[in-house]
Design a protein around this motif. Structure first.
Motif, PDB file in Angstrom:
ATOM      1  N   TRP A 191      58.001  -7.471  43.647  1.00 12.86           N
ATOM      2  CA  TRP A 191      56.599  -7.533  43.231  1.00 12.86           C
ATOM      3  C   TRP A 191      56.384  -8.804  42.408  1.00 12.86           C
ATOM      4  O   TRP A 191      57.280  -9.238  41.691  1.00 12.86           O
ATOM      5  CB  TRP A 191      56.221  -6.299  42.426  1.00 12.86           C
ATOM      6  N   GLU A 192      55.211  -9.380  42.513  1.00 15.19           N
ATOM      7  CA  GLU A 192      54.893 -10.638  41.828  1.00 15.19           C
ATOM      8  C   GLU A 192      55.163 -10.575  40.334  1.00 15.19           C
ATOM      9  O   GLU A 192      55.644 -11.542  39.750  1.00 15.19           O
ATOM     10  CB  GLU A 192      53.423 -11.015  42.050  1.00 15.19           C
ATOM     11  N   GLU A 193      54.873  -9.465  39.727  1.00 13.40           N
ATOM     12  CA  GLU A 193      54.987  -9.339  38.277  1.00 13.40           C
ATOM     13  C   GLU A 193      56.402  -9.022  37.790  1.00 13.40           C
ATOM     14  O   GLU A 193      56.673  -9.077  36.604  1.00 13.40           O
ATOM     15  CB  GLU A 193      54.029  -8.251  37.768  1.00 13.40           C
ATOM     16  N   SER A 194      57.296  -8.681  38.703  1.00 16.09           N
ATOM     17  CA  SER A 194      58.631  -8.257  38.269  1.00 16.09           C
ATOM     18  C   SER A 194      59.513  -9.446  37.912  1.00 16.09           C
ATOM     19  O   SER A 194      59.419 -10.516  38.497  1.00 16.09           O
ATOM     20  CB  SER A 194      59.299  -7.394  39.345  1.00 16.09           C
ATOM     21  N   SER A 195      60.369  -9.226  36.945  1.00 22.77           N
ATOM     22  CA  SER A 195      61.325 -10.237  36.525  1.00 22.77           C
ATOM     23  C   SER A 195      62.624 -10.018  37.291  1.00 22.77           C
ATOM     24  O   SER A 195      63.264  -8.984  37.153  1.00 22.77           O
ATOM     25  CB  SER A 195      61.586 -10.117  35.017  1.00 22.77           C
ATOM     26  N   VAL A 196      62.985 -10.992  38.113  1.00 24.91           N
ATOM     27  CA  VAL A 196      64.199 -10.837  38.906  1.00 24.91           C
ATOM     28  C   VAL A 196      65.322 -11.762  38.440  1.00 24.91           C
ATOM     29  O   VAL A 196      66.408 -11.723  39.004  1.00 24.91           O
ATOM     30  CB  VAL A 196      63.935 -11.047  40.425  1.00 24.91           C
ATOM     31  N   GLY A 197      65.069 -12.543  37.394  1.00 23.27           N
ATOM     32  CA  GLY A 197      66.104 -13.455  36.903  1.00 23.27           C
ATOM     33  C   GLY A 197      67.427 -12.764  36.609  1.00 23.27           C
ATOM     34  O   GLY A 197      68.475 -13.196  37.105  1.00 23.27           O
ATOM     35  N   PRO A 198      67.424 -11.695  35.808  1.00 22.25           N
ATOM     36  CA  PRO A 198      68.686 -11.000  35.527  1.00 22.25           C
ATOM     37  C   PRO A 198      69.334 -10.404  36.785  1.00 22.25           C
ATOM     38  O   PRO A 198      70.556 -10.380  36.904  1.00 22.25           O
ATOM     39  CB  PRO A 198      68.279  -9.892  34.553  1.00 22.25           C
ATOM     40  N   VAL A 199      68.529  -9.948  37.731  1.00 22.85           N
ATOM     41  CA  VAL A 199      69.066  -9.391  38.977  1.00 22.85           C
ATOM     42  C   VAL A 199      69.737 -10.490  39.791  1.00 22.85           C
ATOM     43  O   VAL A 199      70.827 -10.303  40.329  1.00 22.85           O
ATOM     44  CB  VAL A 199      67.952  -8.683  39.786  1.00 22.85           C
ATOM     45  N   LEU A 200      69.098 -11.647  39.882  1.00 24.69           N
ATOM     46  CA  LEU A 200      69.692 -12.769  40.614  1.00 24.69           C
ATOM     47  C   LEU A 200      71.029 -13.172  40.007  1.00 24.69           C
ATOM     48  O   LEU A 200      71.999 -13.404  40.724  1.00 24.69           O
ATOM     49  CB  LEU A 200      68.736 -13.965  40.637  1.00 24.69           C
ATOM     50  N   GLU A 201      71.061 -13.226  38.701  1.00 22.27           N
ATOM     51  CA  GLU A 201      72.319 -13.565  38.021  1.00 22.27           C
ATOM     52  C   GLU A 201      73.371 -12.491  38.278  1.00 22.27           C
ATOM     53  O   GLU A 201      74.549 -12.794  38.508  1.00 22.27           O
ATOM     54  CB  GLU A 201      72.090 -13.734  36.512  1.00 22.27           C
ATOM     55  N   GLY A 202      72.953 -11.225  38.265  1.00 28.89           N
ATOM     56  CA  GLY A 202      73.883 -10.130  38.552  1.00 28.89           C
ATOM     57  C   GLY A 202      74.450 -10.216  39.962  1.00 28.89           C
ATOM     58  O   GLY A 202      75.647 -10.014  40.172  1.00 28.89           O
ATOM     59  N   ILE A 203      73.600 -10.522  40.928  1.00 28.14           N
ATOM     60  CA  ILE A 203      74.072 -10.670  42.315  1.00 28.14           C
ATOM     61  C   ILE A 203      75.102 -11.784  42.395  1.00 28.14           C
ATOM     62  O   ILE A 203      76.149 -11.633  43.035  1.00 28.14           O
ATOM     63  CB  ILE A 203      72.889 -10.931  43.274  1.00 28.14           C
ATOM     64  N   ARG A 204      74.826 -12.882  41.732  1.00 24.42           N
ATOM     65  CA  ARG A 204      75.772 -14.008  41.747  1.00 24.42           C
ATOM     66  C   ARG A 204      77.105 -13.634  41.096  1.00 24.42           C
ATOM     67  O   ARG A 204      78.175 -13.942  41.616  1.00 24.42           O
ATOM     68  CB  ARG A 204      75.148 -15.219  41.074  1.00 24.42           C
ATOM     69  N   LEU A 205      77.052 -12.943  39.977  1.00 23.75           N
ATOM     70  CA  LEU A 205      78.286 -12.552  39.278  1.00 23.75           C
ATOM     71  C   LEU A 205      79.098 -11.524  40.074  1.00 23.75           C
ATOM     72  O   LEU A 205      80.325 -11.639  40.171  1.00 23.75           O
ATOM     73  CB  LEU A 205      77.951 -11.990  37.889  1.00 23.75           C
ATOM     74  N   ILE A 206      78.436 -10.531  40.634  1.00 22.52           N
ATOM     75  CA  ILE A 206      79.138  -9.518  41.420  1.00 22.52           C
ATOM     76  C   ILE A 206      79.763 -10.158  42.650  1.00 22.52           C
ATOM     77  O   ILE A 206      80.925  -9.895  42.986  1.00 22.52           O
ATOM     78  CB  ILE A 206      78.183  -8.365  41.801  1.00 22.52           C
ATOM     79  N   SER A 207      79.011 -11.012  43.327  1.00 20.34           N
ATOM     80  CA  SER A 207      79.533 -11.694  44.519  1.00 20.34           C
ATOM     81  C   SER A 207      80.756 -12.530  44.166  1.00 20.34           C
ATOM     82  O   SER A 207      81.767 -12.503  44.885  1.00 20.34           O
ATOM     83  CB  SER A 207      78.455 -12.592  45.135  1.00 20.34           C
ATOM     84  N   LYS A 208      80.665 -13.255  43.071  1.00 14.09           N
ATOM     85  CA  LYS A 208      81.782 -14.107  42.641  1.00 14.09           C
ATOM     86  C   LYS A 208      83.039 -13.258  42.405  1.00 14.09           C
ATOM     87  O   LYS A 208      84.141 -13.666  42.746  1.00 14.09           O
ATOM     88  CB  LYS A 208      81.407 -14.859  41.370  1.00 14.09           C
TER      89      LYS A 208
END
Length: 162
Positions: free
Chosen positions: A43-60
Motif C-alpha cells: 500500500w502507498e502509505e505503508s513503510s517497507v524499508g525495514p521489510v526490505l532490509e529484513g529480506i536482504r538480511l535473511i537472504s544473505k
C-alpha cells in the motif's frame, strides 16, 4: 534432462512486516526456495524499508542476494493489487520463472482479488505459501524465535487448494 527454472517470490505486504519476513524465512529454510527476484505489492502509505532490509538480511544468511522490487498500490484498492500481481505473474510465466506467491501478510480482500484475477486470466503459480500461527495476537518477533511447531508452513498448490 530437465531445466531448472529461476525462482521468483511475490508477497502482498500487509499490516505486519513480521508476517511477511517470517514466511519468507520459513520458505527459504523449510523449502530451500532461493528466489532471484522478490516482488512486494504494498500500500502507498505503508513503510517497507525495514521489510526490505529484513529480506536482504535473511537472504544473505542463506547465501544469496535477490533483486527486490516494490510496487505501490493505493490504500484499499484491492482491484489494483490484483491487477499488479496478475501482470507480474504473466510477465514471470513468459520469462519461464518458477513462481511462489506468499499470501500470509496480505489483507483478505487483497488476497481474494489476486486469486480471482489469476483465475480469470487462467494463470497459475507454482506455490501459494501460507505460514500459520494459530494463536491470537501473534508475537512480533523473528521466525526462529517463535516455536516452529506452532508455525506450519503450507503450500496450498501442493495441497490441492491452489
Amino acid at each position: 534432462m530437465s531445466r531448472v527454472r529461476v525462482q521468483a517470490y511475490i508477497s502482498l505486504a500487509g499490516r505486519s512486516g513480521w508476517a511477511l519476513l517470517n514466511t519468507y524465512h520459513a520458505v527459504l529454510r523449510e523449502r530451500g526456495y532461493r528466489p532471484a527476484l522478490v516482488h512486494l505489492v504494498a500500500w502507498e502509505e505503508s513503510s517497507v524499508g525495514p521489510v526490505l532490509e529484513g529480506i536482504r538480511l535473511i537472504s544473505k544468511r542463506y547465501g544469496f542476494s535477490p533483486e527486490v522490487s516494490v510496487v505501490r498500490v493505493a490504500e484499499g484498492d484491492y482491484a489494483a493489487a490484483g491487477e499488479e500481481v496478475t501482470g507480474l505473474v504473466r510477465f514471470l510465466i513468459a520469462g519461464g520463472f518458477e513462481i511462489a506467491l506468499d499470501i500470509t501478510p496480505g489483507r483478505k480482500a487483497a488476497i481474494v482479488s489476486v486469486c480471482l484475477d489469476l483465475a480469470a486470466a487462467d494463470l497459475r503459480v507454482d506455490h501459494i505459501y501460507y505460514l500459520g500461527l494459530p494463536i491470537p495476537d501473534p508475537p512480533a518477533m523473528p521466525y526462529l524465535l517463535i516455536p516452529l511447531h506452532i508455525q506450519p508452513l503450507r503450500d496450498l498448490v501442493e495441497e490441492g487448494g491452489g
